[in-house]
Design a protein around this motif. Structure first.
Motif, PDB file in Angstrom:
ATOM      1  N   SER A  50       0.891  -1.239  -0.139  1.00 14.89           N
ATOM      2  CA  SER A  50      -0.090  -0.046   0.048  1.00 14.89           C
ATOM      3  C   SER A  50       0.792   1.094   0.058  1.00 14.89           C
ATOM      4  CB  SER A  50      -1.200   0.142   1.381  1.00 14.89           C
ATOM      5  OG  SER A  50      -1.695  -1.103   1.289  1.00 14.89           O
ATOM      6  N   ALA A  51       1.980   1.288   0.954  1.00 13.11           N
ATOM      7  CA  ALA A  51       2.761   2.355   1.040  1.00 13.11           C
ATOM      8  C   ALA A  51       3.469   2.647  -0.610  1.00 13.11           C
ATOM      9  CB  ALA A  51       3.925   1.995   1.999  1.00 13.11           C
ATOM     10  N   ILE A  54       1.116   4.223  -2.775  1.00  8.70           N
ATOM     11  CA  ILE A  54       0.858   5.707  -2.486  1.00  8.70           C
ATOM     12  C   ILE A  54       2.023   6.357  -2.889  1.00  8.70           C
ATOM     13  CG2 ILE A  54       1.053   7.320  -0.482  1.00  8.70           C
ATOM     14  CD1 ILE A  54      -0.707   5.359   1.025  1.00  8.70           C
ATOM     15  N   LEU A  55       3.241   5.803  -2.770  1.00 13.38           N
ATOM     16  CA  LEU A  55       4.650   6.555  -3.534  1.00 13.38           C
ATOM     17  C   LEU A  55       4.333   6.655  -4.694  1.00 13.38           C
ATOM     18  CD1 LEU A  55       7.166   4.801  -1.234  1.00 13.38           C
ATOM     19  CD2 LEU A  55       6.496   7.217  -0.920  1.00 13.38           C
ATOM     20  N   ALA A  56       3.962   5.698  -5.267  1.00 12.43           N
ATOM     21  CA  ALA A  56       3.830   5.507  -7.116  1.00 12.43           C
ATOM     22  C   ALA A  56       2.690   6.310  -7.458  1.00 12.43           C
ATOM     23  CB  ALA A  56       3.630   4.110  -7.427  1.00 12.43           C
ATOM     24  N   VAL A  80      11.591   7.299  -9.909  1.00 16.93           N
ATOM     25  CA  VAL A  80      12.630   6.987  -9.552  1.00 16.93           C
ATOM     26  C   VAL A  80      13.101   7.267  -7.846  1.00 16.93           C
ATOM     27  CG1 VAL A  80      14.843   6.218  -9.787  1.00 16.93           C
ATOM     28  CG2 VAL A  80      13.583   6.537 -11.627  1.00 16.93           C
ATOM     29  N   LEU A  81      12.924   8.387  -7.675  1.00 14.94           N
ATOM     30  CA  LEU A  81      13.611   9.067  -6.252  1.00 14.94           C
ATOM     31  C   LEU A  81      12.669   8.547  -5.176  1.00 14.94           C
ATOM     32  CD1 LEU A  81      14.168  12.911  -7.600  1.00 14.94           C
ATOM     33  CD2 LEU A  81      15.694  11.302  -7.157  1.00 14.94           C
ATOM     34  N   VAL A  82      11.734   8.197  -5.378  1.00 13.80           N
ATOM     35  CA  VAL A  82      10.845   7.727  -4.106  1.00 13.80           C
ATOM     36  C   VAL A  82      11.257   6.041  -3.780  1.00 13.80           C
ATOM     37  CG1 VAL A  82       9.053   9.170  -4.584  1.00 13.80           C
ATOM     38  CG2 VAL A  82       8.696   6.890  -5.393  1.00 13.80           C
ATOM     39  N   VAL A  83      11.882   5.487  -4.561  1.00 14.66           N
ATOM     40  CA  VAL A  83      11.969   4.192  -4.651  1.00 14.66           C
ATOM     41  C   VAL A  83      12.733   3.531  -3.284  1.00 14.66           C
ATOM     42  CG1 VAL A  83      13.661   2.103  -5.410  1.00 14.66           C
ATOM     43  CG2 VAL A  83      11.982   3.401  -7.048  1.00 14.66           C
ATOM     44  N   PRO A  84      13.916   4.436  -2.899  1.00  9.77           N
ATOM     45  CA  PRO A  84      14.514   4.127  -1.686  1.00  9.77           C
ATOM     46  C   PRO A  84      13.846   4.116  -0.399  1.00  9.77           C
ATOM     47  CG  PRO A  84      15.962   5.747  -3.001  1.00  9.77           C
ATOM     48  CD  PRO A  84      14.482   5.435  -3.719  1.00  9.77           C
ATOM     49  N   ILE A  85      12.773   5.187  -0.295  1.00  5.52           N
ATOM     50  CA  ILE A  85      11.827   5.289   0.806  1.00  5.52           C
ATOM     51  C   ILE A  85      11.037   4.087   0.704  1.00  5.52           C
ATOM     52  CG2 ILE A  85       9.814   6.327   1.689  1.00  5.52           C
ATOM     53  CD1 ILE A  85      10.827   8.918   0.086  1.00  5.52           C
ATOM     54  N   LEU A  89      10.952   0.941   3.789  1.00  2.00           N
ATOM     55  CA  LEU A  89       9.800   0.409   4.351  1.00  2.00           C
ATOM     56  C   LEU A  89       9.823  -0.980   4.523  1.00  2.00           C
ATOM     57  CD1 LEU A  89       7.137   0.824   5.691  1.00  2.00           C
ATOM     58  CD2 LEU A  89       6.139   1.128   3.320  1.00  2.00           C
ATOM     59  N   LEU A  90      10.148  -1.632   3.217  1.00  2.00           N
ATOM     60  CA  LEU A  90      10.173  -3.006   3.156  1.00  2.00           C
ATOM     61  C   LEU A  90      11.341  -3.794   4.165  1.00  2.00           C
ATOM     62  CD1 LEU A  90      10.142  -3.391  -0.775  1.00  2.00           C
ATOM     63  CD2 LEU A  90       8.343  -4.600   0.764  1.00  2.00           C
ATOM     64  N   ALA A  91      12.333  -3.130   4.345  1.00  2.00           N
ATOM     65  CA  ALA A  91      13.446  -3.769   5.125  1.00  2.00           C
ATOM     66  C   ALA A  91      12.842  -3.416   6.395  1.00  2.00           C
ATOM     67  CB  ALA A  91      14.793  -2.840   5.006  1.00  2.00           C
ATOM     68  N   PHE A  92      12.245  -2.468   6.838  1.00  2.00           N
ATOM     69  CA  PHE A  92      11.777  -2.615   8.242  1.00  2.00           C
ATOM     70  C   PHE A  92      10.738  -3.422   8.641  1.00  2.00           C
ATOM     71  CE2 PHE A  92       8.406  -0.958  10.979  1.00  2.00           C
ATOM     72  CZ  PHE A  92       8.907  -0.423  12.256  1.00  2.00           C
TER      73      PHE A  92
END
Length: 313
Positions: A50-51, A54-56, A80-85, A89-92
């Motif tokens: 979902s996050a 939302i970013l996409a 592309v710039l929002v991908v690290p965010i 989140l995935l790692a967390f």
């Protein structure tokens, strides 16, 4: 290369977001009520989905803004710039799932398998529907591609949730639920790293997948009137926005318009590159420019170093 219409992709994002976010609540509540870590893990994964959506969606909205005199390529790279965010989140979430899974393996609580099976089947249906919504638009959008992939893996996770609940209901080990949670976490990490690598390639302006500069140069040399193609750069502003620039040596500059038109058509039709910048030059002009732009040109700037006038007509 066929690109999806931005408005259709945006509608697909909104539809996927509504479905995914609504089911996150159902799955999380059911997971806590039934003591199923597999369900909670799957809910956490869908929360990341979902996050990501939302970013996409935010990036797609910003990318629609027109180019300006300062941002000459527009805002397509927001995607592309929002991908690290998204990756953080995935790692967390993966870390949280691993922590809870280990805790549940030490003390396995009783699991209400009936509701887990029902909610798991519902999650499978939702994920398959989201994949169908996003699939046709995922080729042109990195975040959308990631969301479609995550929904696919979520569908696999939902199948695992259902299978583990059925096994436990038939008298199997209750710790299997926690193992499914660990498996879902294990699926998150490689996808997050792959997503980060893809965004890094774009930010480093690497040649996009499927676009080989050597193959492009070889194809260009087959165009009548082209003597050489050099200083070839192929990159992408975003996955749906490949670009190319190159110097073209021409046998006859009087045919410049026709040759450049043929090259632009070749790059568009065979390689899917619509944004092309070509600098035409004669072999003599290229030699003169290479000499003067060389890092050693200062050593050549002596009295015995001079260029004859170069005719370009």
């Amino acid at each position: 290369m066929v690109h999806a219409h931005p408005e259709q992709a945006r509608k697909a994002l909104i539809g996927g977001l509504i479905l995914t976010a609504a089911f996150v609540v159902i799955e999380a509540v059911a997971g806590f009520l039934t003591n199923s870590l597999a369900l909670v893990s799957d809910a956490g994964h869908m929360l990341a989905d979902s996050a990501g959506l939302i970013l996409a969606l935010g990036a797609a909205t910003l990318a629609r803004r027109p180019a300006t005199s300062r941002h000459t390529y527009g805002y397509a790279r927001f995607e592309v710039l929002v991908v690290p965010i998204h990756v953080v989140l995935l790692a967390f979430i993966a870390g949280y799932i691993v922590f809870e899974s280990v805790s549940h393996l030490r003390s396995t609580p009783e699991i209400a398998t009936g509701p887990v099976i029902a909610v798991g089947i519902g999650g499978l249906m939702v994920n398959l529907l989201v994949v169908r919504l996003l699939h046709n638009h995922s080729a042109d959008n990195l975040n959308l591609r990631a969301a479609a992939l995550e929904a696919s893996v979520d569908a696999v996770g939902s199948v695992a949730v259902v299978i583990s609940a059925v096994v436990i209901a038939l008298g199997g080990w209750a710790g299997l639920d926690a193992l499914v949670g660990l498996a879902i976490a294990a699926l998150v990490i490689p996808r997050a790293l792959s997503l980060l690598r893809q965004s890094g390639d774009i930010l480093l302006e690497s040649a996009p997948p499927g676009l080989d500069p050597v193959a492009i140069e070889s194809a260009a040399l087959a165009v009548k009137g082209v003597v050489a193609l050099h200083d070839v750069h192929v990159w992408a502003i975003a996955p749906s926005f490949p670009a190319l620039s190159a110097h073209v040596e021409l046998a006859d500059v009087t045919c410049t318009e026709h040759i450049l038109t043929d090259l632009a058509t070749l790059f568009r039709d065979r390689f899917g590159i619509g944004h092309v910048t070509l600098q035409p030059e004669t072999p003599a002009l290229h030699a003169a420019m290479e000499c003067c732009l060389s890092p050693d040109s200062a050593l050549l700037g002596r009295g015995d170093h001079a260029h004859r006038p170069v005719s370009v007509g």
